[in-house]
Design an enzyme around this catalytic site. Structure first.
Site, PDB file in Angstrom:
ATOM      1  N   TYR A   9      30.231  46.091  29.667  1.00 53.96           N
ATOM      2  CA  TYR A   9      29.446  46.799  28.909  1.00 53.96           C
ATOM      3  C   TYR A   9      30.022  47.989  28.343  1.00 53.96           C
ATOM      4  O   TYR A   9      29.797  48.552  27.258  1.00 53.96           O
ATOM      5  CB  TYR A   9      28.344  46.866  29.566  1.00 53.96           C
ATOM      6  CG  TYR A   9      27.127  47.812  29.099  1.00 53.96           C
ATOM      7  CD1 TYR A   9      26.365  47.263  27.742  1.00 53.96           C
ATOM      8  CD2 TYR A   9      27.045  49.114  29.290  1.00 53.96           C
ATOM      9  CE1 TYR A   9      25.728  48.221  27.014  1.00 53.96           C
ATOM     10  CE2 TYR A   9      26.106  50.073  28.658  1.00 53.96           C
ATOM     11  CZ  TYR A   9      25.389  49.435  27.794  1.00 53.96           C
ATOM     12  OH  TYR A   9      24.367  50.284  26.987  1.00 53.96           O
ATOM     13  N   LYS A  13      30.745  49.114  24.564  1.00 57.24           N
ATOM     14  CA  LYS A  13      30.059  50.170  23.742  1.00 57.24           C
ATOM     15  C   LYS A  13      31.056  51.322  23.428  1.00 57.24           C
ATOM     16  O   LYS A  13      30.576  51.820  22.146  1.00 57.24           O
ATOM     17  CB  LYS A  13      28.981  50.735  24.991  1.00 57.24           C
ATOM     18  CG  LYS A  13      28.051  51.964  24.305  1.00 57.24           C
ATOM     19  CD  LYS A  13      26.690  52.368  25.439  1.00 57.24           C
ATOM     20  CE  LYS A  13      26.021  53.054  24.892  1.00 57.24           C
ATOM     21  NZ  LYS A  13      24.806  53.437  25.897  1.00 57.24           N
ATOM     22  N   VAL A  41      15.929  50.673  28.222  1.00 57.28           N
ATOM     23  CA  VAL A  41      14.750  50.059  27.766  1.00 57.28           C
ATOM     24  C   VAL A  41      14.779  49.203  28.464  1.00 57.28           C
ATOM     25  O   VAL A  41      15.477  48.251  28.793  1.00 57.28           O
ATOM     26  CB  VAL A  41      14.892  50.005  26.239  1.00 57.28           C
ATOM     27  CG1 VAL A  41      14.835  51.342  25.507  1.00 57.28           C
ATOM     28  CG2 VAL A  41      16.144  49.104  25.760  1.00 57.28           C
TER      29      VAL A  41
END
Length: 112
Positions: A9, A13, A41
């Site tokens: 990840y 990113k 989120v």
């Protein structure tokens, strides 16, 4: 020590941030290129944090604005970046994270 394995990840990113800046430079002045960098989120990915005992409530307690993000938070940022108000903005990665980066990145378990 980070309690969750996020190597892939993190690398992806970082690559998206670099592509945002690269495309902003290459496509100017015809196209402005920006990115929204969401904070925590509720999602399938963040739901997986429960494997390590990390809950949205624990995360919210570490966010300066006191909550995790919602879809409308990201939508608002995207609307801003696509509006005339952002006409002179390009190459920006806009954190929409409730101030999490300003406090410093940490997850429950990092120092608990």
């Amino acid at each position: 020590h980070q309690p969750t394995p996020t190597h892939a990840y993190d690398a992806s990113k970082t690559a998206l941030h670099a592509l945002t800046r690269k495309f902003a430079a290459e496509l100017a002045p015809d196209v402005a290129v920006n990115a929204v960098a969401p904070g925590f989120v509720p999602s399938r990915m963040s739901h997986g944090l429960a494997t390590w005992g990390i809950t949205m409530e624990k995360i919210a307690a570490r966010v300066p604005l006191g909550r995790v993000g919602e879809a409308q938070d990201m939508a608002g940022a995207a609307l801003f970046l696509s509006s005339p108000a952002a006409a002179w903005i390009s190459g920006v990665i806009l954190p929409v994270d409730g101030g999490h980066l300003a406090r410093g990145i940490d997850l429950p378990g990092d120092d608990d």
